[in-house]
Design a protein around this motif. Structure first.
Motif, PDB file in Angstrom:
ATOM      1  N   ARG A 698       0.823  -1.219   0.000  1.00  0.00           N
ATOM      2  CA  ARG A 698       0.000   0.000   0.000  1.00  0.00           C
ATOM      3  C   ARG A 698       0.852   1.262   0.000  1.00  0.00           C
ATOM      4  N   VAL A 699       2.150   1.102   0.115  1.00  0.00           N
ATOM      5  CA  VAL A 699       3.040   2.262   0.223  1.00  0.00           C
ATOM      6  C   VAL A 699       3.906   2.368  -1.029  1.00  0.00           C
ATOM      7  N   ASN A 718      11.542  14.153   7.811  1.00  0.00           N
ATOM      8  CA  ASN A 718      10.627  13.196   8.440  1.00  0.00           C
ATOM      9  C   ASN A 718      11.184  11.790   8.408  1.00  0.00           C
ATOM     10  N   ARG A 722      12.106   9.516  11.653  1.00  0.00           N
ATOM     11  CA  ARG A 722      11.311   8.300  11.807  1.00  0.00           C
ATOM     12  C   ARG A 722      12.219   7.061  11.877  1.00  0.00           C
TER      13      ARG A 722
ATOM     14  N   HIS B 733       0.213   0.266   8.107  1.00  0.00           N
ATOM     15  CA  HIS B 733       1.387   0.381   7.254  1.00  0.00           C
ATOM     16  C   HIS B 733       1.093   0.978   5.893  1.00  0.00           C
ATOM     17  N   GLN B 735       0.190   4.328   3.350  1.00  0.00           N
ATOM     18  CA  GLN B 735       0.935   5.558   3.086  1.00  0.00           C
ATOM     19  C   GLN B 735       0.935   6.471   4.310  1.00  0.00           C
ATOM     20  N   VAL B 738       3.543   8.266   6.618  1.00  0.00           N
ATOM     21  CA  VAL B 738       3.966   9.658   6.549  1.00  0.00           C
ATOM     22  C   VAL B 738       3.303  10.456   7.646  1.00  0.00           C
ATOM     23  N   ALA B 741       4.678   9.741  10.926  1.00  0.00           N
ATOM     24  CA  ALA B 741       6.009  10.323  11.088  1.00  0.00           C
ATOM     25  C   ALA B 741       5.928  11.806  11.419  1.00  0.00           C
ATOM     26  N   LYS B 742       4.884  12.431  10.915  1.00  0.00           N
ATOM     27  CA  LYS B 742       4.763  13.879  11.124  1.00  0.00           C
ATOM     28  C   LYS B 742       4.283  14.232  12.523  1.00  0.00           C
ATOM     29  N   LEU B 743       3.773  13.269  13.261  1.00  0.00           N
ATOM     30  CA  LEU B 743       3.220  13.561  14.599  1.00  0.00           C
ATOM     31  C   LEU B 743       4.254  14.203  15.506  1.00  0.00           C
TER      32      LEU B 743
END
Lengths: 743, 743
Positions: A698-699, A718, A722, B733, B735, B738, B741-743
């Motif tokens: 899905r990515v 990011n 991460r 898992h 997209q 992202v 990761a931004k949290l």
């Protein structure tokens, strides 16, 4: 969202039609055999009933398990354990139903100790008062328990544990203390994150009456404490966490030990105590105890009871081995029947000849079909252990007759070692025989392997407990050798008597008669006569027993020096038991024994089972052929005929292979294998798993090495943050799991 | 945040002082041995230099790996692969530096195919024009490539692949097409999420000149297409993803196949084509090709080149096996030297006797010390393969002499099978010998096991490629047997001549002279004479070769029927090579050979190596003793003395065990093992890993079965939603990585 692959199907022949053909090509009575094997305790009906409940529940779906992080497996494991507990109430499950659900769910989870070691310890080691207090709480699951015996520095040798329980005569409390890091409790299931109570095994120290001395206790904190004497390991029941906050109590440090080979859903834990005080009643006092007034130690009444419970656990492991191995063999047989590879090298038109089913190759058969035979060998020996166990227990309970306990302990130790080795190695053999797809997540063998690889170690290491079997055999041989006319009190006595009475060889090319290397007889007719095969195994075990007896009792050899041969002796004896039990079950008069309540088999099925017996025995013999040669059980000429015979036996088993694994009745839900499903539609399933269910797909990633961006569009900064915290383990699984969930 | 455990230490004796004592108790010259083993190509200095760079980089830290979800392992793997690529530019690494970094990083990652199969195929299979176009793009990493050969339904048998490349004479394009699900490319590394280009192996179909017929192509779409003829598998270079969006091109479906036993950071992929058109230049045309005007097939010039490259890959696997097994043995030897368990059963005061180092028990030694010897056996055979490979290649390149290629191919196939089996099984043997801690994540053996378990399957399944070795031996035996005076052209020729000239036994208890079961000689003096040991292995291999020759050539037995004995023959021959090579390296005149450039060993060290040789050879012999007996290489009396001799040899190796593993110079960073660190501080490390680094311990759970809440405070509804999607794999898992990761 469809694409052009939706209308594609695998190349012919299709898996389902291959399996249909395989099934049509055998006259084996699958239903009858399944009932013969699995009707005790209504196993098959129960399996069907419980399965229909579990299959509908989302959190019991297994398909994403190999994608999960280990911490998430614990989260899910706890949710599943709670679910099974609630289901058991909702559906009024009895103990066997619950065990069936646990078997099908196939996950060692955080409640696994509650009804087993935690409850058993309380039940078996408590006095009446303790039982009355604790058992209702345990049985209603008001408290969640675990069992804390092994430590970071101490496993098999229980006497070596360091955790201390010192009696303080002033406050009438025990002081539980971990003097070192190695004294940390370690490995204890359910302890890490779940349990609020624990059985803790600690060295009991009681003060000696007399003037106080300046002896230090182990961390040197107190002076002028009384002189203490050790009374060895004892069990204590201790509350370890607050019932409201679930935080460890003051003076206790607890945690999960981290990821392991298997058991991802289980929180195996560690625990240390810092002079933690527990009341007098914490010592489980059913058999031994401490008088709170006099400080006197009360000696245990009958240590044999403890001994019996360890034996039971080992016997259970032996009984379970067959269904574990059957899973791997089921997957392998179905996959290898469907999978095609290479044409016959000798075919007249090799370019156009069709590819062969992989299971047709002798180099594949030799890995899988003896294991198929092994599942049945394990079965009948498991049955024998079952009867021996319940027979022995009944004798003890009804008439205080402990006479068969030693035999059972010896049998269960050696068999636990051999059978778990056979099953663990057998799973991996099946996996490798499936080539690339065996390495893939669709095989269903990965988790099975990872979980079962604990078994050669737990409940007595496989290389250690064989000493117990060997010691027993030496003892019996010593008795029979020193008194040849003795009335046999044990199965091996008869076997040893026969061995000692058998003639020695005269036409051997080695020197005879020197000390213990006498070959008693050259050559059983193992190829034509099934009973001779059984006798060959008994002869070899007797020969090794005699050698060990000679070395230990007559030559006074050191025990440690003999360990390798003791291990081999135990395996030889255990193999002999497997062969004898299988032979008894499939011989002509099978089912006629008084104690046999299993459903009888029809002639064609029994015929196949007898072929499996010969296959198992001859294959096993070949693997240790030199021991049979050295003991004089077979000759070199006979040995050279063994592998050709094995190959013929495999050829006659081959057409029945699919039906034979069908008889084990392992449901698809338990197999969790794209390769091993009953219907044989394996390629569609493998593709479905990859193309529709794999979250990684899905990515979209950024493959360009010149940027640190990993997920397309997330940006370099990011990605860097991460992945650093991922690598260092600094984020991702803290309490903010809650936060993530709330998004 | 400290607690009372901060001031605790393990019980005495401390690991570091134990290892110091072990090291002081041996006179083995570690530095010299390390340089002797590992000085080619400046290995040790290079290791030190690259290690110092890698150790400082956060995302290359391995400590959290066992906690990660498989999709996260790919994320991290891609970041690491990019990092290595950037480091190699920053530090000006050459190819060997890069390989060293890859070895130390110890992760099969998403760039793994770029410089190997992708570049190699272009380099070896392209014509000059193709090389000029593609190689700069590959070498500058402007494109990322993979190699697509195996398919869902087709592995080892390359001829069976289904993917088609049909020449369209009208547009002068190839139409790449996957007619079925089983035609899907499968397993291809880097394909799943990373690569934008692929080498695709497809069956080349060319139209036959002549009138068009109504033959359907495989999906039945077109009518009236020309009649096509197959020319077998060929390689095509194809762009598979958009260079901007990284989405698969129209007409191609690609994805990652999902989790596997090992290789979590590698995106093994699948790919299907739907009548996807590629230009004429896509067919790699260095050796064969299609004339775009005449549609004529241009035949390959020299197929032996392809053959040589497969041989090289197998030879490399053989060369690598030693350092893989050395890792497991290093961990096991250090841990088992430190770990204490049980006192001597025969000690006069068993209650107070100190616990023994586990490595002192013969039942532990018999599992570990022969494997320690095996690391050296693998080493010298790896060296021999290295010389044979480069010698053969030089002969081909300088004088077009292909004469040794067959011998090398035979040796590399049999040795690949045997050596990877020894290493894979050896790792697991080490793991089990470490008991409970071997099952724990701190062992460092789990990932090693999971990764290496691919090796028995890849590059030729271990049970399949042994046929190639056996076929070669049969061919040589046929030549020598039919012409005993022939001038030997190959190492085995001499051995076979000796065998055929050796006398037959007369004092055997079996019948002699019947067909091929002649025992040529009874008894090499294997216990006292090292050369006799070598000869016993050669004799057994020659005997089995003769039997196979007799069955196949004289009796015309079917190849398939003979497969099991062919496999055994290959192993016997390969064991003979291991034994011969080890013997040659450690015999008195070791180092005097002209071609030996390795650093010589001093006498005491050489003495230990000779003991290791005897241990390896006798242990290996015992494991297949019946073959040595049947072939007449040894007698029963001799066999009975083998295990006692092995035990004595182990006792004399025991004091050197720690120094011997030190010589392998495996850095702690690569071991990634709390049990196996050089300093021996294992208990503190295990505890640190659990108590300070385990992310699961940052969460407080709600253990009460009556609530669905899992994390304390998250509430029932959140928990239910979170765990259902976890089980079903529907979130976590995509997209939105992202977003997280931004949290």
């Amino acid at each position: 969202m469809g694409d052009f692959t939706d209308k594609l199907r695998p190349a012919d022949p299709q898996g389902p039609s291959i399996l249909a053909q395989e099934r049509a090509g055998s006259n084996l009575n699958v239903d009858q055999l399944a009932n013969h094997l699995l009707s005790r305790n209504d196993f098959l009906q129960r399996q069907k009933r419980i399965l229909s409940i579990l299959e509908t529940i989302p959190i019991l779906c297994k398909k994403n398990q190999l994608n999960m992080a280990r911490p998430d497996r614990y989260h899910l494991g706890l949710a599943r354990a709670k679910m099974l507990r609630r289901l058991s109430i909702e559906h009024g499950w009895d103990r066997d139903d619950y065990l069936m659900a646990d078997y099908l769910m196939d996950e060692m989870g955080p409640y696994a100790l509650q009804a087993t070691m935690f409850a058993t310890s309380i039940r078996e080691q408590s006095n009446e008062q303790q039982k009355a207090y604790w058992l209702p709480k345990v049985e209603n699951w008001e408290i969640i328990g675990c069992y804390g015996q092994t430590e970071l520095g101490h496993g098999s040798n229980v006497k070596g544990i360091e955790c201390e329980a010192r009696w303080d005569p002033n406050t009438k409390e025990f002081i539980i203390h971990s003097p070192t890091i190695t004294a940390s409790k370690w490995w204890n299931g359910s302890l890490g994150r779940t349990a609020n109570h624990a059985i803790v095994v600690a060295q009991l120290f009681l003060p000696e009456r007399g003037p106080a001395t300046s002896t230090k206790d182990s961390d040197g904190a107190d002076k002028n404490t009384p002189r203490y004497r050790s009374y060895g390991p004892h069990q204590f029941i201790i509350q370890i966490r607050d019932m409201k906050t679930h935080q460890p109590l003051d003076g206790i440090v607890i945690g999960d030990i981290g990821p392991k080979y298997g058991y991802p859903a289980m929180d195996n834990g560690y625990m240390l105590f810092n002079h933690f005080r527990v009341p007098h009643s914490a010592l489980l006092a059913g058999y031994s105890g401490v008088d709170s007034e006099s400080w006197m130690y009360i000696k245990p009444k009958n240590p044999a009871v403890v001994y019996g419970s360890l034996t039971f656990v080992r016997a259970q492991i032996v009984m379970n081995a067959r269904l574990v191995l059957a899973r791997a063999v089921t997957i392998a047989v179905r996959y290898l029947s469907i999978r095609r590879q290479f044409a016959d090298r000798d075919s007249k038109d090799p370019t156009n000849a069709p590819e062969q089913a992989v299971l047709n190759y002798p180099t594949v058969q030799i890995r899988i079909l003896p294991l198929l035979a092994t599942t049945f060998a394990l079965h009948y020996t498991g049955e024998a252990m079952y009867k021996l166990y319940y027979g022995t227990r009944e004798a003890i309970e009804t008439s205080g007759d402990f006479s068969r306990l030693a035999e059972m302990h010896a049998a269960s130790s050696g068999l636990k070692s051999l059978c778990t080795t056979l099953a663990a190695d057998g799973i991996e053999t099946c996996r490798r025989a499936m080539g690339g797809h065996g390495f893939g997540g669709g095989s269903g063998v990965i988790a099975l392997n990872n979980e079962y690889l604990s078994k050669p170690t737990v409940e007595g290491d496989n290389w250690m407990i064989t000493q117990q079997t060997a010691a027993y055999l030496i003892k019996r041989m010593a008795k029979v050798a020193s008194n040849p006319g003795i009335k046999p009190t044990d199965t091996v006595d008869v076997q040893f008597q026969e061995f000692l009475q058998s003639p020695t060889t005269t036409n051997d090319d080695d020197k005879l008669g020197k000390n213990n290397n006498v070959r008693r007889r050259a050559g059983f007719g193992i190829l034509g006569d099934e009973m001779e095969l059984v006798k060959a195994f008994q002869h070899r075990a007797s020969y090794l027993s005699y050698q060990a007896y000679h070395a230990r009792v007559l030559e006074k050899r050191s025990w440690t020096d003999m360990m390798i041969s003791l291990h081999r002796l135990s395996h030889a004896h255990s193999e002999s038991l497997l062969v004898s039990n299988l032979h008894r079950a499939v011989s002509d008069d099978a089912g006629s024994a008084d104690d046999d309540t299993s459903i009888p088999l029809d002639k064609p099925t029994l015929q196949v089972m007898r072929t499996l017996f010969r296959l198992f025995a001859l294959f096993t013999l070949d693997a240790s052929a030199s021991e049979f040669l050295v003991s004089g059980a077979i000759s070199l000429d006979t040995l050279q005929a063994v592998m050709p015979t094995v190959q013929n036996l495999m050829a006659s088993i081959r057409p029945h292979a699919v039906r034979l694994v069908d008889a084990w009745s392992v449901p698809d839900y338990l197999l969790e294998s794209a390769l091993g499903n009953y219907d044989g539609d394996m390629y569609n399933r493998l593709f479905q798993k990859a193309h529709k269910e794999n979250p990684l797909n899905r990515v979209t990633f950024n493959p360009d090495w010149r940027t640190e961006e990993i997920v397309m569009g997330e940006g370099e900064e990011n990605a860097r943050r991460r992945l650093e915290s991922l690598a260092l383990g600094t984020t991702g699984h803290e309490q903010s799991g809650v936060v993530r969930a709330k998004l």
